[in-house]
Design an enzyme around this catalytic site. Structure first.
Site: not given
Ligand code: PLP
Length: 371
Positions: A38, A163, A91, A188
């Protein structure tokens, strides 16, 4: 059979392990080595190193999704009784997490105007522990004056998180502007494949990194080595993909600005964007995600536009090889001030397709919306 003189693979091994075996009983309680799966193995270390290099950070915590990077960092830096400031352009899932913290975990969460700048200090209370930013907001694309916010926070001993999924550590470098933890949905751009979920919190200092990692460890936040490997594999081509995607995005944004159907293009790299000055001052690139506000369209026109697209897919997310579109109005919820625009907002994630295919697709959409 071991062959010590064998040339080595380019990439690290994916070790699938919960259990690690010790040669000596004396070693099982050692604290200077990894003793259990882990805690992460070779591929996790390599991915952390790549993310730390990308952001210029001193520490990195991996999490199983982008949302868990946000929740893990926030809970590593704040606890019951603390006040957490969250940007009002965050978001949806971030907003819902912030409200859950307030409802279930005894934190005071408060939303702030994304354009507050140094005025954010007016919201500081004796128990304000952290600020969570998103710049640009991934739906409405306002930028924060990040250096002004981090300077005010540092004066007051408040930790800051941003973020950085939109900027991917390439278009924006949060840690260089005083942010304590850059948060990523590596799902992403770093992945680039739309086939894996993963998150990361990259910390500016070892101390902040320790607070986030301690929470992650005790909360059981763990990442599969296969997922870590997929993201590491994606990161090998991150810069090249991002460069190409941001170039296409800027070209599309400029093309869209001249369409009569479009009231506004929300891309901070265009000089018509209200925060273009901040973008020029602080950003290194234009990103591949932006939005358009279409002039007075009905919901039926928005749906006709989206349903006519054949190259651009309909879906949440971005940063993959494929272009995506989504209608955002149903999720444009605000606390501080309402979102106001001349029409519906359509978000576009630009992928790696030829620009001419994307232009032709959008033309199909506009034609369908006109009837
Ligand atoms: C997609 C996204 C997230 C979350 O990512 P996941 O891997 O889908 O949980 C967080 N912040 C932003 C700005 C995003 O576009």
């Amino acid at each position: 059979m071991t062959r010590p003189d064998r040339p080595r693979p380019v990439n690290p091994p994916v070790e699938r392990a919960s259990t690690l075996l010790f040669d000596r009983a004396e070693d099982v309680y050692r604290t200077d080595v990894v003793t259990y799966g882990r805690h992460g193995l070779t591929v996790h270390d390599e991915l952390k190193r790549a993310l730390m290099e990308l952001e210029g950070g001193a520490a990195c915590t991996l999490t199983p999704s982008g949302v868990s990077a946000i929740s893990t960092a926030a809970l590593g830096l704040c606890g019951a009784g603390d006040h957490l400031l969250v940007t009002d352009n965050a978001y949806g899932p971030t907003r819902r997490f912030a409200r859950l913290l307030a409802r279930r975990m005894g934190l005071e969460t408060e939303f702030f105007d994304p354009r507050a700048g140094a005025d954010i200090a007016r919201l500081f209370r004796p128990n304000t522990r952290a600020i969570l930013m998103e710049s640009p907001g991934s739906l409405t694309f306002e930028l924060h004056d990040v250096p002004a916010i981090t300077a005010a926070a540092q004066d007051a001993g408040i930790a800051t998180m941003l973020d950085d999924t939109w900027g991917a550590g390439l278009a924006f470098k949060p840690l260089d502007h005083g942010v304590d933890a850059a948060l990523h949905a590596a799902t992403k751009f770093p992945s680039g494949g739309s086939d894996v979920l993963l998150g990361a919190a990259v910390s500016r200092t070892p101390e902040i990194g320790e607070r986030i990692q301690t929470f992650a460890t005790h909360f059981g936040v763990a990442v599969s080595p296969d997922d870590a490997y997929m993201v590491l594999r994606g990161m090998r081509s991150l810069k090249a993909r991002f460069a190409r995607q941001q170039e296409s995005a800027l070209a599309l944004a400029s093309w869209l600005r001249d369409r009569r159907e479009v009231a506004l293009v929300l891309h901070p790299g265009l000089d018509s964007h209200p925060d273009h000055g901040l973008w020029r001052r602080d950003f290194l690139g234009g990103g591949a995600l932006f939005a358009i506000v279409v002039r007075g369209w009905s919901e039926a026109q928005v749906l006709a536009f989206l349903n006519a697209l054949t190259v651009i897919g309909l879906g949440f997310s971005y940063g993959g090889f494929e272009s995506l579109a989504i209608w955002c109005d149903p999720q444009l919820k605000r606390e501080v001030g309402p979102w106001r625009a001349e029409g519906p907002l359509i978000r576009l994630a630009v992928g790696l397709e030829p620009l001419s295919d994307l232009v032709a697709d959008l033309e199909r959409g506009f034609a369908a919306a006109a009837v």
